[in-house]
Design a protein around this motif. Structure first.
Motif, PDB file in Angstrom:
ATOM      1  N   VAL A  74     -35.382  44.043   3.019  1.00 50.01           N
ATOM      2  CA  VAL A  74     -36.556  44.114   2.153  1.00 50.01           C
ATOM      3  C   VAL A  74     -37.723  43.405   2.841  1.00 50.01           C
ATOM      4  N   GLU A  75     -38.864  43.385   2.167  1.00 51.91           N
ATOM      5  CA  GLU A  75     -40.035  42.745   2.736  1.00 51.91           C
ATOM      6  C   GLU A  75     -39.862  41.230   2.807  1.00 51.91           C
ATOM      7  N   THR A  76     -40.749  40.567   3.559  1.00 55.91           N
ATOM      8  CA  THR A  76     -40.747  39.117   3.602  1.00 55.91           C
ATOM      9  C   THR A  76     -41.372  38.549   2.335  1.00 55.91           C
ATOM     10  N   TYR A  77     -41.186  37.269   2.135  1.00 52.56           N
ATOM     11  CA  TYR A  77     -41.799  36.602   0.986  1.00 52.56           C
ATOM     12  C   TYR A  77     -43.312  36.742   1.042  1.00 52.56           C
ATOM     13  N   GLU A  78     -43.885  36.527   2.216  1.00 50.15           N
ATOM     14  CA  GLU A  78     -45.336  36.602   2.363  1.00 50.15           C
ATOM     15  C   GLU A  78     -45.851  38.011   2.062  1.00 50.15           C
ATOM     16  N   GLU A  79     -45.115  39.031   2.491  1.00 52.49           N
ATOM     17  CA  GLU A  79     -45.516  40.405   2.192  1.00 52.49           C
ATOM     18  C   GLU A  79     -45.445  40.702   0.700  1.00 52.49           C
ATOM     19  N   ALA A  80     -44.402  40.195   0.041  1.00 50.79           N
ATOM     20  CA  ALA A  80     -44.282  40.405  -1.408  1.00 50.79           C
ATOM     21  C   ALA A  80     -45.420  39.718  -2.151  1.00 50.79           C
ATOM     22  N   LEU A  81     -45.725  38.490  -1.765  1.00 50.12           N
ATOM     23  CA  LEU A  81     -46.789  37.751  -2.435  1.00 50.12           C
ATOM     24  C   LEU A  81     -48.129  38.456  -2.243  1.00 50.12           C
ATOM     25  N   ALA A  82     -48.418  38.896  -1.026  1.00 48.82           N
ATOM     26  CA  ALA A  82     -49.685  39.580  -0.768  1.00 48.82           C
ATOM     27  C   ALA A  82     -49.780  40.870  -1.577  1.00 48.82           C
ATOM     28  N   ALA A  83     -48.688  41.618  -1.652  1.00 42.73           N
ATOM     29  CA  ALA A  83     -48.690  42.874  -2.407  1.00 42.73           C
ATOM     30  C   ALA A  83     -48.924  42.627  -3.892  1.00 42.73           C
ATOM     31  N   LEU A  84     -48.301  41.583  -4.422  1.00 43.37           N
ATOM     32  CA  LEU A  84     -48.478  41.283  -5.841  1.00 43.37           C
ATOM     33  C   LEU A  84     -49.884  40.774  -6.137  1.00 43.37           C
ATOM     34  N   GLU A  85     -50.437  40.011  -5.220  1.00 43.85           N
ATOM     35  CA  GLU A  85     -51.809  39.528  -5.429  1.00 43.85           C
ATOM     36  C   GLU A  85     -52.800  40.688  -5.428  1.00 43.85           C
ATOM     37  N   ARG A  86     -52.583  41.665  -4.548  1.00 42.41           N
ATOM     38  CA  ARG A  86     -53.457  42.840  -4.536  1.00 42.41           C
ATOM     39  C   ARG A  86     -53.342  43.619  -5.836  1.00 42.41           C
ATOM     40  N   TRP A  87     -52.094  43.796  -6.298  1.00 48.75           N
ATOM     41  CA  TRP A  87     -51.882  44.550  -7.530  1.00 48.75           C
ATOM     42  C   TRP A  87     -52.465  43.810  -8.736  1.00 48.75           C
ATOM     43  N   ALA A  88     -52.319  42.486  -8.758  1.00 43.28           N
ATOM     44  CA  ALA A  88     -52.805  41.699  -9.897  1.00 43.28           C
ATOM     45  C   ALA A  88     -54.320  41.826 -10.072  1.00 43.28           C
ATOM     46  N   GLU A  89     -55.029  42.094  -8.985  1.00 45.98           N
ATOM     47  CA  GLU A  89     -56.476  42.278  -9.078  1.00 45.98           C
ATOM     48  C   GLU A  89     -56.838  43.614  -9.730  1.00 45.98           C
ATOM     49  N   HIS A  90     -55.967  44.621  -9.580  1.00 51.75           N
ATOM     50  CA  HIS A  90     -56.222  45.950 -10.142  1.00 51.75           C
ATOM     51  C   HIS A  90     -54.923  46.523 -10.717  1.00 51.75           C
ATOM     52  N   PRO A  91     -54.412  45.947 -11.801  1.00 49.82           N
ATOM     53  CA  PRO A  91     -53.103  46.363 -12.334  1.00 49.82           C
ATOM     54  C   PRO A  91     -53.081  47.788 -12.877  1.00 49.82           C
ATOM     55  N   GLU A  92     -54.244  48.397 -13.079  1.00 48.19           N
ATOM     56  CA  GLU A  92     -54.257  49.788 -13.534  1.00 48.19           C
ATOM     57  C   GLU A  92     -54.047  50.759 -12.382  1.00 48.19           C
ATOM     58  N   GLY A  93     -54.107  50.248 -11.151  1.00 44.02           N
ATOM     59  CA  GLY A  93     -53.947  51.098  -9.977  1.00 44.02           C
ATOM     60  C   GLY A  93     -52.496  51.294  -9.587  1.00 44.02           C
ATOM     61  N   GLU A  94     -52.290  51.728  -8.348  1.00 48.33           N
ATOM     62  CA  GLU A  94     -50.942  51.986  -7.855  1.00 48.33           C
ATOM     63  C   GLU A  94     -50.144  50.689  -7.755  1.00 48.33           C
ATOM     64  N   PRO A  95     -48.877  50.705  -8.164  1.00 43.51           N
ATOM     65  CA  PRO A  95     -48.038  49.508  -8.010  1.00 43.51           C
ATOM     66  C   PRO A  95     -47.691  49.272  -6.545  1.00 43.51           C
ATOM     67  N   PRO A  96     -47.180  48.102  -6.211  1.00 43.15           N
ATOM     68  CA  PRO A  96     -46.806  47.822  -4.815  1.00 43.15           C
ATOM     69  C   PRO A  96     -45.730  48.785  -4.313  1.00 43.15           C
ATOM     70  N   ARG A  97     -45.715  48.984  -2.995  1.00 48.41           N
ATOM     71  CA  ARG A  97     -44.674  49.815  -2.374  1.00 48.41           C
ATOM     72  C   ARG A  97     -43.510  48.970  -1.842  1.00 48.41           C
ATOM     73  N   GLU A  98     -43.767  47.695  -1.585  1.00 47.27           N
ATOM     74  CA  GLU A  98     -42.729  46.816  -1.067  1.00 47.27           C
ATOM     75  C   GLU A  98     -41.599  46.682  -2.101  1.00 47.27           C
ATOM     76  N   PRO A  99     -40.319  46.756  -1.679  1.00 46.21           N
ATOM     77  CA  PRO A  99     -39.203  46.866  -2.644  1.00 46.21           C
ATOM     78  C   PRO A  99     -39.148  45.764  -3.702  1.00 46.21           C
ATOM     79  N   CYS A 100     -39.180  44.501  -3.296  1.00 45.69           N
ATOM     80  CA  CYS A 100     -39.046  43.425  -4.275  1.00 45.69           C
ATOM     81  C   CYS A 100     -40.288  43.307  -5.146  1.00 45.69           C
TER      82      CYS A 100
END
Length: 341
Positions: free
Chosen positions: A52-78
């Motif tokens: 799966v992705e690294t911790y840093e990749e998961a955190l970055a993906a979630l931070e991006r999504w949290a800014e625009h939660p109506e958009g596409e969800p993260p692609r990283e598995p966790c």
């Protein structure tokens, strides 16, 4: 919709030894969505070496999504599983039902669900003692991590001495368990085919429920199963429905170990379990050595998938500090919520 991210760190009471390495602490990100009336919670806690992705990749993906939660969800598995878990739990809260009821479309009828214990001690006597203690505490199954070794130990997983030691360790653990308690083995793909056969053949008569991921190559598994007479389970190789179908089509597995934390959340795991069942493959739902939020998702998914099975959702006892009572096994079981507070 409000989104809150909270990082956490949970040290284990003792390192968990696997073929992918030793796990001493779990770092994760808790995802909360909703408002003051209804909140859904998920969790992303990647593990190195588990595809799966690294911790840093998961955190970055979630931070991006949290800014625009109506958009596409993260692609990283966790990260994707954490978002889907939180949104699914929010749906259950809004509808006023438990998550398991939302998935299975029927309320649970029992108040508890069985969990297996997890043992990784390398010393045969220590592993046997820990397994016997788990059985005495009420667990109906024990999962033994195999193919792992201390980096300071002599030899390798393929040496004659190491092969014999691994067989002895498995035998000690099996003989420490009462007849009604199942033994599950998990190699995390840490053997080659020849080593798997050499380790498992001497213990294949000892009532072992299954061997999980014996080698990194699923093409080996059917032959290993035929040679040693043990069922094979898949875990890391299960990434989506296509992967499940391929493994079943070639007769590689009889058991699917499904983790909501890496497979897209509870809906995805429930659908995979139904797909597997139609092909004669049973499912065991497992945590990803999760924190409280991840354990609640895994528990509710397990209740929907197989309320009478023994699942890998009792890992709260591995941590140094106590987790909440509702996710900590008592007598080998977790409590099953029957309604939304």
């Amino acid at each position: 919709m409000q989104v809150t991210l909270q990082e956490f760190e949970l040290p284990l009471a003792r390192p968990l030894l696997t073929a992918h390495g030793s796990i001493a602490v779990r770092r994760g990100i808790e995802v909360r969505v909703g408002d003051n009336a209804c909140v859904g919670t998920g969790e992303a806690a990647p593990l190195p070496g588990f595809g799966v992705e690294t911790y840093e990749e998961a955190l970055a993906a979630l931070e991006r999504w949290a800014e625009h939660p109506e958009g596409e969800p993260p692609r990283e598995p966790c990260a994707a599983a954490a978002v889907e878990s939180a949104l699914t739990q929010l749906d259950a809260e809004i509808e006023g039902v438990t998550l398991s009821t939302l998935l299975a479309e029927t309320p649970p009828t029992q108040r508890r669900i069985a969990t297996h214990a997890l043992v990784s001690d390398l010393d045969p006597e220590a592993a046997a003692q820990r397994a016997a203690h788990a059985a005495a505490a009420g667990h109906l199954a024990v999962k033994l991590k195999v193919a792992a070794r201390d980096h300071a130990s002599r030899g390798g997983n393929g040496s004659a001495a190491d092969i014999a030691e691994q067989s002895v360790r498995i035998a000690h653990v099996r003989r420490s368990l009462p007849a009604g308690v199942a033994l599950r083995l998990d190699a995390n793909g840490g053997w080659d085919r020849a080593t798997a056969v050499k380790v498992l053949r001497p213990v294949s008569h000892l009532d072992i429920e299954f061997i999980e991921e014996p080698t990194p190559h699923a093409a080996d598994w059917a032959q290993i199963s035929r040679t040693v007479g043990l069922r094979v389970a898949a875990d890391e190789h299960l990434r989506d429905a296509d992967a499940l179908d391929r493994l079943i089509a070639v007769g590689a597995i009889e058991v699917a170990v499904l983790k909501p934390a890496v497979l897209g959340g509870p809906h995805a795991v429930y659908d995979l379990a139904r797909r597997a069942a139609m092909r004669g493959v049973r499912s065991v739902v497992s945590s990803f050595i999760c924190g409280p939020a991840g354990l609640r998702i895994a528990r509710e998914t397990a209740v929907a998938v197989d309320p009478h099975g023994v699942h890998g959702i009792g890992t709260a006892t591995l941590f140094a500090e106590p987790l909440p009572e509702d996710v900590t096994p008592a007598g080998g079981y977790l409590p099953v919520p029957v309604g939304v507070p």
